[in-house]
Design a protein around this motif. Structure first.
Motif, PDB file in Angstrom:
ATOM      1  N   ASP A  76       0.272  -0.822 -17.983  1.00 49.76           N
ATOM      2  CA  ASP A  76       0.601  -1.472 -16.707  1.00 49.76           C
ATOM      3  C   ASP A  76      -0.037  -2.848 -16.605  1.00 49.76           C
ATOM      4  OD1 ASP A  76       2.115   0.775 -15.322  1.00 49.76           O
ATOM      5  OD2 ASP A  76       0.270   1.787 -15.921  1.00 49.76           O
ATOM      6  N   GLY A 279      -0.421   0.276  -9.844  1.00 46.42           N
ATOM      7  CA  GLY A 279       0.972   0.433  -9.457  1.00 46.42           C
ATOM      8  C   GLY A 279       1.540   1.823  -9.630  1.00 46.42           C
ATOM      9  N   ARG A 280       0.739   2.783 -10.090  1.00 51.28           N
ATOM     10  CA  ARG A 280       1.256   4.130 -10.352  1.00 51.28           C
ATOM     11  C   ARG A 280       1.303   4.992  -9.093  1.00 51.28           C
ATOM     12  NH1 ARG A 280       4.424   4.626 -14.742  1.00 51.28           N
ATOM     13  NH2 ARG A 280       3.649   3.178 -16.329  1.00 51.28           N
ATOM     14  N   ARG A 360      -2.715  -4.660  -7.805  1.00 53.04           N
ATOM     15  CA  ARG A 360      -1.858  -3.545  -7.393  1.00 53.04           C
ATOM     16  C   ARG A 360      -2.738  -2.311  -7.296  1.00 53.04           C
ATOM     17  NH1 ARG A 360       2.490  -2.931 -11.846  1.00 53.04           N
ATOM     18  NH2 ARG A 360       0.723  -3.565 -13.140  1.00 53.04           N
TER      19      ARG A 360
END
Length: 371
Positions: A76, A279-280, A360
């Motif tokens: 990521d 972002g997960r 994020r």
């Protein structure tokens, strides 16, 4: 004649700008390097975590080769950097020093000014005589460390990087801020002297069927102590890394369990690891964490019964961002003392001040909302 004079002046200017210095690396070796370096081989792709904090405008402008691990261990972050700097897809990659897949001839062909290696590769590097082979081509190798003994070596490593690339002032700015952010935890713990909950760090829980890898009195093991806890593996594991058997965990009955996780689909497709990463999906990560709570090693353990089981981004163990992990652990271990501490805001500020990619969320999750 005028052109020849101009070229001569330019050559002299470039010579004057470059300076050969002797630096002392993290292994205590004195190494001659011409600075500022313009062409770097990163012995680990995740060294970009620190290079980005110094060469923020373009962390890759000096990178002529790197180990192929960032895209696998932290896809990521790799994707975020790739979106901002598409040319990184074309940077030559190589395997690891430890497994012997480092190609010296390839490295020499890239004409680096320096090769930067992590200290844990030192034995393999020496056994393969990489230092001598590179030196024969006029290429120095220096060691840094963010993993084996991060609290002794992170700041010297940052300063070494800063010195090599002509960003010493930026390195000092980062180090000073990092120290201040750590003190936001340690000063409170020192003053309050609270009862220390016992903690088991489950290193890369679910990555393999083995249970359970952990940390001794360094790295995440020391994170626990700095955050006001007691690491149950401190007296079991003599080095930084090691394992604890299920019976030892059950007998210790830790108050809290912290699993380190990441998005490791490249290594263990569909594995039981907890996918905390920028972002997960945190609900999916929580489901994975709940599944790990059902392993035999967690049978009847207090942390599971009370919901005080958490997961946190594994890469805090291998980057200069450790202080963010310490802050989050302090929130888990002593919520009453750190009600006003916001690790999310700290990490966001780190990105805004020092990194070229946006923040994020997704770096930690708890089994329940209970602290």
């Amino acid at each position: 004649m005028a052109i020849g004079v101009a070229l001569g002046i330019l050559s002299l200017a470039m010579t004057a700008r470059a300076e050969t210095v002797t630096v002392t690396d993290i292994a205590g070796r004195e190494v001659e390097v011409s600075i500022p370096v313009e062409r770097i081989i990163l012995g680990e792709g995740r060294q970009i975590y620190l290079l980005a904090a110094l060469d923020t405008e373009d962390p890759f402008k000096r990178v002529v080769g790197w180990r192929e691990d960032l895209s696998q261990a932290d896809p990521d972050s790799y994707a975020a950097y790739l979106a901002k700097f598409p040319r990184i897809a074309d940077i030559p990659t190589f395997g690891g020093f430890k497994d012997g897949s480092f190609d010296v001839e390839q490295a020499v062909s890239l004409k680096p000014d320096v090769v930067i290696m992590n200290i844990e590769s030192k034995q393999a590097t020496e056994d393969a005589r990489y230092i001598e082979k590179l030196a024969a081509a006029g290429i120095p190798l220096v060691y840094v460390d963010f993993r084996e003994h991060p609290f002794a070596n992170t700041e010297p490593s940052m300063r070494l990087f800063g010195h090599l690339i002509g960003k010493s002032e930026r390195a000092e700015e980062f180090v000073a801020w990092r120290q201040a952010e750590i003190k936001r935890v340690t000063d409170v713990i020192d003053k309050a002297n609270p009862t220390r909950p016992t903690v088991f760090i489950d290193r890369a829980g679910g990555y393999s069927e083995e249970c359970c890898m952990s940390f001794g009195d360094d790295n995440f093991g020391k994170f626990v102590e700095m955050a006001g806890g007691t690491n149950i593996a401190k007296d079991i594991i003599p080095a930084t890394f090691g394992s604890v058997n299920p019976e030892q965990i059950i007998a210790a009955d830790p108050d809290q369990i912290i699993v380190t996780g990441g998005w490791w689909e490249a290594y263990v497709p569909g594995g039981a690891w907890v996918g905390v990463a920028p972002g997960r999906n945190m609900e999916a990560a929580r489901e994975k964490l709940a599944a790990l709570a059902k392993r035999p090693a967690m049978t009847g353990v207090k942390a599971v019964e009370t919901g005080r089981m958490h997961a946190i981004w594994h890469q805090f163990y291998n980057s200069p961002y450790q202080f963010v992990g310490i802050q989050q652990m302090a929130k888990w271990l002593h919520p009453e003392l750190f009600a006003d501490l916001d690790p999310e805001a700290t990490f966001r500020e780190l990105h805004e001040r020092f990194l070229p990619v946006p923040y994020r969320p997704g770096y930690w999750v708890s089994l329940t909302d209970a602290q």
